[in-house]
Design a protein around this motif. Structure first.
Motif, PDB file in Angstrom:
ATOM      1  N   PRO A  92       2.331   4.950  -9.901  1.00 42.59           N
ATOM      2  CA  PRO A  92       1.153   4.515 -10.678  1.00 42.59           C
ATOM      3  C   PRO A  92       1.410   3.250 -11.488  1.00 42.59           C
ATOM      4  CG  PRO A  92       2.211   6.411 -11.711  1.00 42.59           C
ATOM      5  CD  PRO A  92       2.885   6.232 -10.385  1.00 42.59           C
ATOM      6  N   HIS A  93       2.672   2.821 -11.585  1.00 45.08           N
ATOM      7  CA  HIS A  93       2.974   1.581 -12.296  1.00 45.08           C
ATOM      8  C   HIS A  93       2.631   0.341 -11.447  1.00 45.08           C
ATOM      9  CE1 HIS A  93       5.049   3.400 -15.703  1.00 45.08           C
ATOM     10  NE2 HIS A  93       5.696   4.192 -14.858  1.00 45.08           N
ATOM     11  N   LEU A  94       2.442   0.552 -10.137  1.00 39.59           N
ATOM     12  CA  LEU A  94       2.219  -0.570  -9.228  1.00 39.59           C
ATOM     13  C   LEU A  94       0.741  -0.715  -8.900  1.00 39.59           C
ATOM     14  CD1 LEU A  94       3.263  -2.828  -7.388  1.00 39.59           C
ATOM     15  CD2 LEU A  94       3.655  -1.083  -5.610  1.00 39.59           C
ATOM     16  N   VAL A  95       0.205  -1.905  -9.162  1.00 41.81           N
ATOM     17  CA  VAL A  95      -1.187  -2.247  -8.857  1.00 41.81           C
ATOM     18  C   VAL A  95      -1.172  -3.353  -7.805  1.00 41.81           C
ATOM     19  CG1 VAL A  95      -3.374  -3.118  -9.777  1.00 41.81           C
ATOM     20  CG2 VAL A  95      -1.903  -1.650 -11.199  1.00 41.81           C
ATOM     21  N   VAL A  96      -2.008  -3.230  -6.803  1.00 44.20           N
ATOM     22  CA  VAL A  96      -2.080  -4.230  -5.737  1.00 44.20           C
ATOM     23  C   VAL A  96      -3.482  -4.821  -5.694  1.00 44.20           C
ATOM     24  CG1 VAL A  96      -1.794  -4.715  -3.277  1.00 44.20           C
ATOM     25  CG2 VAL A  96      -0.338  -2.995  -4.397  1.00 44.20           C
ATOM     26  N   VAL A  97      -3.558  -6.133  -5.831  1.00 41.27           N
ATOM     27  CA  VAL A  97      -4.830  -6.859  -5.753  1.00 41.27           C
ATOM     28  C   VAL A  97      -4.834  -7.627  -4.437  1.00 41.27           C
ATOM     29  CG1 VAL A  97      -6.314  -8.586  -6.826  1.00 41.27           C
ATOM     30  CG2 VAL A  97      -4.894  -7.103  -8.265  1.00 41.27           C
ATOM     31  N   ASN A  98      -5.819  -7.378  -3.588  1.00 35.92           N
ATOM     32  CA  ASN A  98      -5.925  -8.053  -2.296  1.00 35.92           C
ATOM     33  C   ASN A  98      -7.058  -9.071  -2.326  1.00 35.92           C
ATOM     34  OD1 ASN A  98      -3.869  -6.618  -0.719  1.00 35.92           O
ATOM     35  ND2 ASN A  98      -5.201  -4.828  -0.956  1.00 35.92           N
ATOM     36  N   HIS A  99      -6.733 -10.320  -1.983  1.00 36.21           N
ATOM     37  CA  HIS A  99      -7.745 -11.369  -1.909  1.00 36.21           C
ATOM     38  C   HIS A  99      -8.380 -11.416  -0.529  1.00 36.21           C
ATOM     39  CE1 HIS A  99      -6.183 -14.002  -5.494  1.00 36.21           C
ATOM     40  NE2 HIS A  99      -6.714 -12.852  -5.868  1.00 36.21           N
ATOM     41  N   THR A 100      -9.600 -11.943  -0.474  1.00 38.20           N
ATOM     42  CA  THR A 100     -10.295 -12.074   0.807  1.00 38.20           C
ATOM     43  C   THR A 100      -9.657 -13.130   1.697  1.00 38.20           C
ATOM     44  OG1 THR A 100     -11.842 -13.638  -0.197  1.00 38.20           O
ATOM     45  CG2 THR A 100     -12.490 -11.305  -0.163  1.00 38.20           C
ATOM     46  N   ARG A 101      -9.069 -14.145   1.075  1.00 42.60           N
ATOM     47  CA  ARG A 101      -8.365 -15.202   1.811  1.00 42.60           C
ATOM     48  C   ARG A 101      -7.333 -15.810   0.879  1.00 42.60           C
ATOM     49  NH1 ARG A 101      -9.515 -20.293   0.221  1.00 42.60           N
ATOM     50  NH2 ARG A 101     -11.503 -20.746  -0.815  1.00 42.60           N
ATOM     51  N   ASN A 102      -6.603 -16.782   1.380  1.00 51.52           N
ATOM     52  CA  ASN A 102      -5.580 -17.437   0.568  1.00 51.52           C
ATOM     53  C   ASN A 102      -6.228 -18.438  -0.387  1.00 51.52           C
ATOM     54  OD1 ASN A 102      -3.526 -20.101   0.583  1.00 51.52           O
ATOM     55  ND2 ASN A 102      -2.580 -18.137   0.111  1.00 51.52           N
ATOM     56  N   PHE A 103      -6.041 -18.218  -1.696  1.00 50.49           N
ATOM     57  CA  PHE A 103      -6.605 -19.103  -2.719  1.00 50.49           C
ATOM     58  C   PHE A 103      -5.523 -19.901  -3.452  1.00 50.49           C
ATOM     59  CE2 PHE A 103      -9.961 -15.990  -2.141  1.00 50.49           C
ATOM     60  CZ  PHE A 103     -11.112 -16.767  -2.185  1.00 50.49           C
ATOM     61  N   GLY A 104      -4.267 -19.719  -3.111  1.00 46.21           N
ATOM     62  CA  GLY A 104      -3.192 -20.458  -3.752  1.00 46.21           C
ATOM     63  C   GLY A 104      -2.548 -19.674  -4.884  1.00 46.21           C
ATOM     64  N   SER A 105      -1.303 -20.014  -5.189  1.00 44.71           N
ATOM     65  CA  SER A 105      -0.529 -19.243  -6.169  1.00 44.71           C
ATOM     66  C   SER A 105      -1.119 -19.303  -7.573  1.00 44.71           C
ATOM     67  CB  SER A 105       0.917 -19.749  -6.199  1.00 44.71           C
ATOM     68  OG  SER A 105       0.973 -21.106  -6.645  1.00 44.71           O
ATOM     69  N   GLN A 106      -1.662 -20.461  -7.972  1.00 44.75           N
ATOM     70  CA  GLN A 106      -2.202 -20.572  -9.321  1.00 44.75           C
ATOM     71  C   GLN A 106      -3.386 -19.625  -9.523  1.00 44.75           C
ATOM     72  OE1 GLN A 106      -0.521 -23.201 -11.592  1.00 44.75           O
ATOM     73  NE2 GLN A 106       0.696 -22.297  -9.948  1.00 44.75           N
ATOM     74  N   ASN A 107      -4.264 -19.558  -8.544  1.00 43.45           N
ATOM     75  CA  ASN A 107      -5.393 -18.654  -8.636  1.00 43.45           C
ATOM     76  C   ASN A 107      -4.965 -17.199  -8.474  1.00 43.45           C
ATOM     77  OD1 ASN A 107      -7.369 -20.686  -9.035  1.00 43.45           O
ATOM     78  ND2 ASN A 107      -7.334 -21.150  -6.861  1.00 43.45           N
ATOM     79  N   ALA A 108      -3.881 -16.969  -7.723  1.00 45.17           N
ATOM     80  CA  ALA A 108      -3.345 -15.611  -7.614  1.00 45.17           C
ATOM     81  C   ALA A 108      -2.844 -15.130  -8.974  1.00 45.17           C
ATOM     82  CB  ALA A 108      -2.220 -15.577  -6.583  1.00 45.17           C
ATOM     83  N   LYS A 130       0.836  -1.207   0.000  1.00 46.33           N
ATOM     84  CA  LYS A 130       0.000   0.000   0.000  1.00 46.33           C
ATOM     85  C   LYS A 130       0.865   1.250   0.000  1.00 46.33           C
ATOM     86  CE  LYS A 130      -3.828   2.187   2.484  1.00 46.33           C
ATOM     87  NZ  LYS A 130      -4.764   2.065   3.646  1.00 46.33           N
ATOM     88  N   GLU A 131       1.938   1.219   0.776  1.00 46.91           N
ATOM     89  CA  GLU A 131       2.862   2.351   0.830  1.00 46.91           C
ATOM     90  C   GLU A 131       3.528   2.585  -0.520  1.00 46.91           C
ATOM     91  OE1 GLU A 131       7.308   3.143   2.612  1.00 46.91           O
ATOM     92  OE2 GLU A 131       5.957   1.851   3.757  1.00 46.91           O
ATOM     93  N   LEU A 132       3.985   1.512  -1.159  1.00 44.07           N
ATOM     94  CA  LEU A 132       4.669   1.645  -2.445  1.00 44.07           C
ATOM     95  C   LEU A 132       3.708   2.090  -3.544  1.00 44.07           C
ATOM     96  CD1 LEU A 132       6.865  -1.607  -2.335  1.00 44.07           C
ATOM     97  CD2 LEU A 132       7.650   0.752  -1.997  1.00 44.07           C
ATOM     98  N   ALA A 133       2.491   1.549  -3.533  1.00 47.29           N
ATOM     99  CA  ALA A 133       1.515   1.871  -4.582  1.00 47.29           C
ATOM    100  C   ALA A 133       1.066   3.326  -4.519  1.00 47.29           C
ATOM    101  CB  ALA A 133       0.305   0.953  -4.467  1.00 47.29           C
ATOM    102  N   ALA A 134       1.123   3.927  -3.333  1.00 49.79           N
ATOM    103  CA  ALA A 134       0.675   5.311  -3.179  1.00 49.79           C
ATOM    104  C   ALA A 134       1.557   6.287  -3.953  1.00 49.79           C
ATOM    105  CB  ALA A 134       0.658   5.690  -1.697  1.00 49.79           C
ATOM    106  N   SER A 135       2.804   5.893  -4.229  1.00 50.69           N
ATOM    107  CA  SER A 135       3.730   6.804  -4.903  1.00 50.69           C
ATOM    108  C   SER A 135       4.133   6.351  -6.299  1.00 50.69           C
ATOM    109  CB  SER A 135       4.993   6.981  -4.045  1.00 50.69           C
ATOM    110  OG  SER A 135       5.628   5.724  -3.829  1.00 50.69           O
TER     111      SER A 135
END
Length: 338
Positions: free
Chosen positions: A63-79, A56-61
């Motif tokens: 615009p090339h960085l996008v952060v997607v937050n999942h509700t829970r852990n779904f595994g790397s393949q689904n990530a 969140k800190e890095l994305a605030a400064s």
């Protein structure tokens, strides 16, 4: 500058807080030398450490960085799939967040991509891990390649570059819930090439891949892309029937010979009978376990549950022309708004 084509780097993040800043620094140095049109998409798969706060800190400064937050852990393949749904690049690079796959290799992947390959994967010629793990991974890839009904590159993990055309096919044409991306990637049949590299140890922390997790991965790969285990059940059944028939003929012959000679007695071999019974019982249990794996796969697939659910997205990019799936609105894997 290598190209003006756009590039997205999708990173699956789970227990990788100690690697985030260094990973981001390396990508921010490398990607501008490749293309001016790049984006870094971090998928926080409900990491229990402070990765979300750092991102969140890095994305605030940036615009090339996008952060997607999942509700829970779904595994790397689904990530990876989650990150691909918001990626806008003409090419999409998939990477784990532990820095075992070097960002310095991205220019080599792009070179192969620009040569006309739709899929470029990293080939792990060596791993800086224990001898047992190195041998086990080598054995797995060869068994998987032998089991699959199509050609699967050896020693190639998820790290690689996918052309937009491949990404659209993976997102739109493969509805399965149990995902093994390196298998699906090979299944598509697009032109591909490999880039060899040495896989490094984790930059920070300890691995989340235990022996049991790796065994589950191997089972997922085999039962998702091969029917050979079912064919082997038929072979085992045929062999068992033949052995049973041979044993029956043998004991009938022994009985007749003993009866004619007048020395009839119950044929000896109690322990042999016990061992054979236990052996056949073990074979049956193995066959049942194979069937159970396939039935379990069917059970998970027919429920049709989302492969991932997005809680929120930190996205400071300009809206794409016409909106669309990558407009930054939280969605699940079916493209429905959340």
């Amino acid at each position: 500058m290598m190209t003006d084509r756009s590039l997205s780097v999708v990173i699956a993040c789970y227990r990788d807080a100690g690697s985030v800043r260094e990973f981001y620094r390396r990508l921010s140095e490398i990607l501008p030398t490749v293309t001016p049109r790049y984006e870094i998409i971090y998928v926080n798969d409900a990491s229990p450490d402070n990765a979300e706060a750092i991102l969140k800190e890095l994305a605030a400064s940036d615009p090339h960085l996008v952060v997607v937050n999942h509700t829970r852990n779904f595994g790397s393949q689904n990530a990876f799939l989650s990150g691909m749904t918001v990626a806008r690049g003409d090419g999409v690079v998939l990477m784990d967040g532990d820095l075992q796959d070097p960002p310095d290799l991205i220019p080599d992947l792009v070179n192969k991509w620009l040569e006309g390959n739709h899929i470029v994967y990293g080939v792990r010629v060596k791993r800086k891990e224990s001898a047992f793990r190195q041998v086990a991974y080598k054995v797995f890839y060869r068994i998987f390649s032998w089991m699959a009904r199509f050609k699967v590159p050896l020693d190639a993990g998820d790290f690689g570059l996918l052309d937009r055309r491949v990404v659209d096919v993976l997102l739109g044409e493969f509805p399965e819930r149990l995902v093994f991306l390196r298998g699906l990637r090979a299944y598509t049949g697009f032109r591909h090439a490999g880039v060899e590299y040495v896989r490094q140890p984790r930059f920070d922390g300890i691995t989340t891949n235990s022996l049991m997790n790796n065994i589950r991965w191997a089972r997922l790969a085999v039962f998702s892309f091969s029917q050979k285990p079912l064919e082997y059940i038929s072979v085992l059944a045929f062999v068992a029937v033949c052995l049973t028939g041979a044993a029956t003929v043998f004991y009938l012959a022994a009985y007749c010979a003993a009866y004619v000679s007048g020395t009839y007695a119950a044929p000896p071999g109690y322990m042999t009978l016990l061992v054979v019974t236990l052996f056949l019982g073990s074979v049956q249990l193995v066959c049942f376990s194979i069937l159970a794996d396939y039935i379990g796969h069917i059970y998970d697939e027919v429920k049709g549950r989302p492969r991932f659910i997005v809680r929120d997205i930190l996205d400071n990019r300009d809206p794409p022309p016409g909106g669309g799936i990558a407009d930054g609105t939280p969605r699940n894997d079916a493209g429905r708004r959340i």
